[in-house]
Every structure is written in structure tokens, then in C-alpha cells.
Design an enzyme around this catalytic site. Sequence first.
Site, PDB file in Angstrom:
ATOM      1  N   GLU A  17      -4.375 -10.472   0.487  1.00 10.34           N
ATOM      2  CA  GLU A  17      -5.148 -10.312   1.716  1.00 10.34           C
ATOM      3  C   GLU A  17      -6.600 -10.644   1.400  1.00 10.34           C
ATOM      4  O   GLU A  17      -7.154 -10.157   0.417  1.00 10.34           O
ATOM      5  CB  GLU A  17      -5.064  -8.881   2.270  1.00 10.34           C
ATOM      6  N   GLU A  23       0.816  -1.216   0.000  1.00  9.37           N
ATOM      7  CA  GLU A  23       0.000   0.000   0.000  1.00  9.37           C
ATOM      8  C   GLU A  23       0.854   1.272   0.000  1.00  9.37           C
ATOM      9  O   GLU A  23       0.769   2.114   0.892  1.00  9.37           O
ATOM     10  CB  GLU A  23      -0.954  -0.028   1.189  1.00  9.37           C
TER      11      GLU A  23
END
Length: 951
Positions: A483, A413
Site C-alpha cells: 500500500e 493487518e
Amino acid sequence: MSLRTTTDYVEDVSPGSGALPPRARYASSDARSLSLNGSWRFRLSDTADAEDDSFAQEGYEAGGWAEVPVPGHWVLQGHGSPVYTNHLYPFPVDPPRVPTENPTGDHLRVFDLPKDWPADGGAVLRFDGVESCARIWLNGTELGEFKGSRLPHEFAVGHLLKTVDNVLAVRVHQWSAGSYLEDQDQWWLPGIFRDVTLLHRPAGGVLDFFVHASYDHLAGTGTLRVDSDVDGRVTVPELGIDVATGEPVTVPAEPWSAERPRLYEGVLATEGERVALRIGFRTVELSDGLIKVNGRAVLFKGVNRHEWHPERGRALDLETMREDVLLMKRHNINAVRTSHYPPHPAFLDLCDEYGLWVIDECDLETHGFTEQGWRDNPVDDDRWTPALLDRAARMVERDKNHPSIVIWSLGNEAGTGRGLTAMAEWMRGRDSSRLVHYEGDLDCRDTDVYSRMYADHAEVERIGRGLDGGTHKRRELPFLLCEYGHAMGNGPGGLADYQRIFETYDRLQGGFIWEWIDHGIKDERYGYAYGGDFGEELHDGNFVCDGLLFPDRRPSPGLVEYKKVIEPVAVEGDGTGGTVRITNKYDFADLSALAFTWSYQVNGETVGEGTLPVPALTAGESAEVKLPEPPVATAAGEAHWTVRALLAADTPWAPKDHVVAWGQFAVSARQVPSVAATDGPVPGNGLITLGPASFDARTGALRTVGGVDVTGLRLDVWRAVTDNDDGAAWQTDIRYGLLWRGLGLHRMRHRLDAVELGDDALTVRTRVAPAAREIGLSTVYRWTSDGNRLQLTVSVDPEDDWTVPLPRLGIRFGLSAADRVQWFGGGPGEAYPDSRAASSVGRWQSTVDDLQTPYVRPQENGARADVRWAEIGGLRIEGDPEFFFTARRWTTEQLDAAEHRTDLTPGDTVWVNLDHGQHGLGSQSCGPGPLPQYHLRAEAAQFSFVFSEIS
């Protein structure tokens, strides 16, 4: 070297100065070393420049300072407080500047060299992890400073060492330019949190080396070449290898895999040092659009693992790391993504030894820049690229000799930008034997894997079918969910549905549950504390508690469910054909390490058991295996076969008879309970009697069943909302927890319309509805009895336009003096509509207290599914159809209001829920909500329960 007084280095975008080039980490050498872990003197200042540097000089008197253990975090040792944010920077975003309010910890350690410390050669001082910026002195001489909290840094110190009274001084700043690169959804915890070690470096000792150990799956051979900065020889006695460094040799060998982690012990010997090698032969490649190891595609059944201990934070000891690995292996997990930084190196040693595929992730995340549309993001700013490359190099060089690592990850991220491209190019140039991963690269410009987070089931299936579009390169790449299955609070739901999709489409190579462990901090006030409990200005609450383990490392129901969903052996049967189908779902191993057993249950009691001969099926192979004749006639009651796959012998990670996989299937159906309505209601002195029961004559409310008092029996639709019910603030999908509360389903009103006494039944008519809304549920309770037992039939009809599902649908009532519970149905743990694969039918028992699941933030929990009958508080309750059973010493409303477990005070009443239905769980705390088939729709329903007093 003179001491600097400036703190400009704190805000410098460079990775630091003075440190040696990164190199391979090895676990064992014959060169001397000295651990500098232990008690250090400590002083905390409010700002980076609040104290001068005189503490680093020899002779400084620090007797008045505090003492802290190293490794450790000072905010967990009584100095300041931890801060939790998911992605918001807890300081103004003005890169590379940080606040003047910058907690700074000065650390001092005085040490003597061992008497047998070699007088010749040099020495290196190694720091394995310091958050977030450190400046180092030894005996008054400054060595340098560094950033990169979860990466190793070494300094040459041989020329500075003395025999006694060496003064090691370390200044650690909580905030630095490096903090902008470490916004990693975890507690911000400053300190020297990994090992500090002094290493003797003998003349001619090993510097850097790279073990290349490939495997040819067609020839069955391994090729070994060890490149070394210092010439030497490599020996592997078991394989008869004795070659010079840099010289390749090919020999017959067994491959390394996560299923069979075959390691060969070797030695790299130079003129001055012998280093132990643990060699695993394996080849990782991108072939036919798939990630293949040793010629076979791999299905990752993984978890994301932050490092965590509820008292020591990220300062983990070896046994805690080993416990993590053993728990993973025992729960069928085969892969770890080291979110979002390289772990302690000892963890990777354990992955090599026990067998886990590893995605090693760089110490990089700049998530907070999303708040400003990624403007000024360091990964797209050339000034920061040296720091990014330094972080990439320190990870790869430290960890490159671990066979368990099959993929490098650029970070997490951090948006996109030139810096990430530079990192990927450097990694490929340094190590072409592994693939490169980064989830944020949606076009796969820099990566070898198409990776996503929290894509819902439908999108994952489209990707599997090749209908997702994207660039040509992306369409040719394998897919990972790096994820998914957000394990926050009660959940995740929908894991079995994901796994079915993974196993259907070759392109889908599995995923990694977020995440391994709840990051609760042990706290006398709350049991475990989470974000906001330390007075943080900004925080993200219990979003830090989103793991498959509770903080004390007890498995949650989510981990038990995941173990079942990803089990490597499928056991399937319909109970009528006399056979069971066994499928080997391993990628490499056959079934020779497993033994199979059968058991036969009637009405939940085992009446026969034995061994089941199963061939040693190869990976992917299936076989029909004949079951024995049932030990009793099927007419004896509801019957089930249960077949288990057990370890046939002790392994390094679990003992003999550990259950690896199991399957259960019904042979005969249950007999539905019924009560002949032979008794009628009889009015009396303020009461109505019906068989063994008494009712309030005015309201029709049940008061007693035999000698058992019953309180407050009525329809119940509310549950203490789960984290997944509430969803995440950034989501655009319907967040049912908020919608339910907005509709007032947590405060339903019950209107009594009629109490009707018939010849053979007592009927109570009600309407259940929330204030301020037109919607409602017309609810009829019909009671009948045969004189000994009492049957309740509940009929529910929605009124007006219900556009949302219900949280639950059933009845609730209170009992006194209830403790022990027995039931026949699903168990032993909790289960919900989309998280019930691990629930097996049997007879179970518990206490009321042990029925509770200790989620760090209290919420709906503890339901047992598919219950045929339950016994509690002197009552036996049978259901038609099967029901969800919950019992607790507080009301749902009290549970819903609690923020921590310590908010829950047991009362004198045990509240029992018998639910016809429950809404699914999903994982909407960060991922998708429950699939439509798990919605509890508001529609006409009828269900019944039979009550009898236990004699």
C-alpha cells in the site's frame, strides 16, 4: 434433522458445520445449474434469537414479509443502516462474544426445478458470499452454518430436492465470531451479497481439480498436468493435447503474462461432466532475490481493490467488474491486490482474460486488536486456527487455477501469530507454484516477499540500496509496497518520485496504490454519504473515500496522474537535438502493438502533425528516433514537440488510437509579458484611474478593468485543506493542515499601510497577518499601465520567524458573469507541485463548473498549472512567471466549511485565484507528506500579472 433453537454457533470460533470441502471454481460446465438470485422474502430482527426457526418449515406463510434482491445488503435496501469504521470494531472487543443487539435477517426463497432438471445424480447448493454468519435450511432440514463472508460454501442437497415448491431458508447474522476476523476498513454490510446457485452433480462428475501449467522460458515450452479427484481426460485442441488426468505433457506454447494474456481453451472430461478450462502457461519463482515470472523480474504497477458499487455495495455484477478491469488496463495498471479478501470469482476470470497480475488476499484482518496491543488476537490463539486454515483453504482451492494469481496473501493487518504460520505452511504444501505474502511479517518468517505499507521515499530508497537491515532472510527478499500513495481526496502527490526509485533499484518491485475506488454511498441528502452520515456511534468519516475512482467510477485526477507516472513507454527529449529517445519499459512485450505520432505546437496551437517511425523495441530497449523538421520557424513563438504512443489496432481492452504514453518537451521559450509604464495614476471623484482601470481612492482596491467589475483583489495564502493536508490522527509527523489552522492562516487580516500615487505607478502597501500571532507578510501591490493593459507586480516579504510552509501564495479576486474559461498552459485537468506529470502544455477551454473536481468531501481542487495566460469573465490575464489558475463559484472559506458537495451553493461571483505557488499534496491522509522540494516556503517572492479587457 431437528431444528435447533440455540444461537451458540454465532459465537463459536469454528468456521461452521455441514459444508462440503472446498474445491476449484469453474466458470463453465455442461452440468445443469440454476441461479437462485432474484427476489427473496425478508424479515429483519434486532437480535440473533428474536424469532424462532419456524420460517424454515415448509408451508410457512411469509406473505407479509418484505422483499429484497439477492445478491444484496439489506442495509442498502431500506432495512437498517450501514456502518463504517477503518479498524475499530463497532462492538465491544470480547472475542468471540458479540452483542445481543445483533441485526439478523431471515431470507426465504421458494423455487421449482426446471422441467428438464436431471432426475439422476446429486446436487450442491453454493453460496459465494454471505456476511457474516449464515445458517441454512432446505425444505425444513438444516444443512449447517458457516462463517467466512467472502468465501464460497457448498452443501449437498440432492436428497432433499423436490420438483416444485422447494423452500430455501437462510438466517444471516450481522455480527458473529467471524466478524473478529473481518475488520477490513470498509462498510459493515450484512446480507447475501454474492450469487446463490444450485448445481446438478451428475454421477461421475468433476469434483476438485488442479491445473498445473508451467512455462520453460529457455525452451519455449509449456508443461500441463491436470490433477483431478475423478479420473478423466484433458484436451487442448490448439496444442494437440489429449492426455489422462494426472499425466504431464510438454508442448511448444506461448506464455501467459499480464502484458500478453495468452489463454488456451481446454476441456476436462470425466465420465459424467465436461468442464471448460482456460489455461495460461507461466512459472512464478523467487530467483536471484527477485519475483520472476517466466524468467523475468516483474515491476508491479498496481492498485488495491475493494469491491464497491455506490448503490449495491459489494454486490457487484459482471459488467461493473469488467468496467474495473478495462479502466485499469486503460490506465496502464498491471496488477491488483484483492484487498482484503478474495473477490467475486468472475473478477479473476477477467484478470486472466485481459491480463492483470493478482495478489489474492485471504478473508482475514483483525486490525481492531491493535487498540489493546494485540492482546487476545485470534491469529495467535490456537482455538481460532481451524477457522484461519478454513479461510486459507477456501481461497486457495477456489482460485488455484487462475494464471493471473502469482502471489497468495495471508490477509492484512492481523498482527503476527501461530495461526498465520499455520496458514503459510498449508499454502506452501498445497501450492508450491506461487509465493506467499503478508505485510505484517516484518521478519519475513512466513513470507517470500518483504512487504510494507506507506514507507516514505527515503526509506524505500534505503531498502532498494540494501541498507534497511532486518533479518538475513529479509535482506535476501524482493520488496513490495503493498500500500502506498493514499488516494484520499486531492492527491496522492509524490507518485512520480516513488516510481523513479522503483525503476532505479532492482530489489524494488513496485507497489499498489491505496485504493481503487471511493466507497461513497449514493444518498439524496449528500450526493454520496460516508462514515457518520448514518448516525454511527463510531465511525471514521470520509476515510472510506480514498480511491482513484469517484464512486460513480469516473477517474479522479489521481488516476490520470498514475497512468502517466507508470506508462510503459518513456518519451524523452530536450527539443534541441532533433531526436527523441524512446524506451520500452514493459517487462515482456515489444513495441509492435504501438504506433507513434508527433505533433508540433506553437503557443499551444498544433501547427503540424504526423506519424513517427519507431522500431519494435524489445522490453528494456531504447532508441534515438529522429524527429522531422519543425513545420514553422522556432521564432514564431513558444513551441513544443509532443510524441504519443497509441494502440496500433483495437485490443480487447481499448480501441485503436488509445493513448498509452506520451512525452512533451519545449523547443523555444515563451516571451514574458511586460507593460511599458507610460500612463500614470490620476485621482478623481473617489476613484483613481490608471490606463483602463479604476481603483478606490481610499484603499487602492481595484474596481474595474475596462468594463469588467473586479471585487476583493488581495493576497491569498489559504486553501481549503485537503485530506492529505490534515493527515491522520496516529501520525507523529507534522500535519500542516492542523498547523495552518492553528496559526490562523485561514483568517488572515489585511492592514492597509499606504496608497501611493507616483508618476508612473500606483503602489499599495499592506501587511497580511493572522490574529494572535507576530508573524506576517509585508505585501506591496504595484500597478502600472501602458494605456491599454494593466500590470500588477506583487512583492511579498515574510516578517518574523515563519517556521511552516504556506498553503498557497497568490492573489484572489471576484468576477461576475463569468462562465467560459480558456487558458494556455497545463491541462486539461488539475495539477499540483507533486502531482503534475499528466499535465501537458496546450490551449484548453472549460466552463467554471467543469473546472471543479468533485471530491466526495470538498477541499482544495481544480488548479491548472503552468498557466501562461487565461481568459475569464471578459478579462485576459498573463503571468510572469507561469501560475496556477483556479476559478469557482464559491469562496475558499465556503469550500473549506463544506462537508459534502451538496453544502456548496453557487453564488453570483466567480472567485479566481492566480497563484505564484501551491504547497504539495503528498499522501499524509495515511502515508508521508509532500517531499521537502514541494513545500511552499514562506520566503521573499515577486510575481506579476497583466490584465486586459477582451474586446
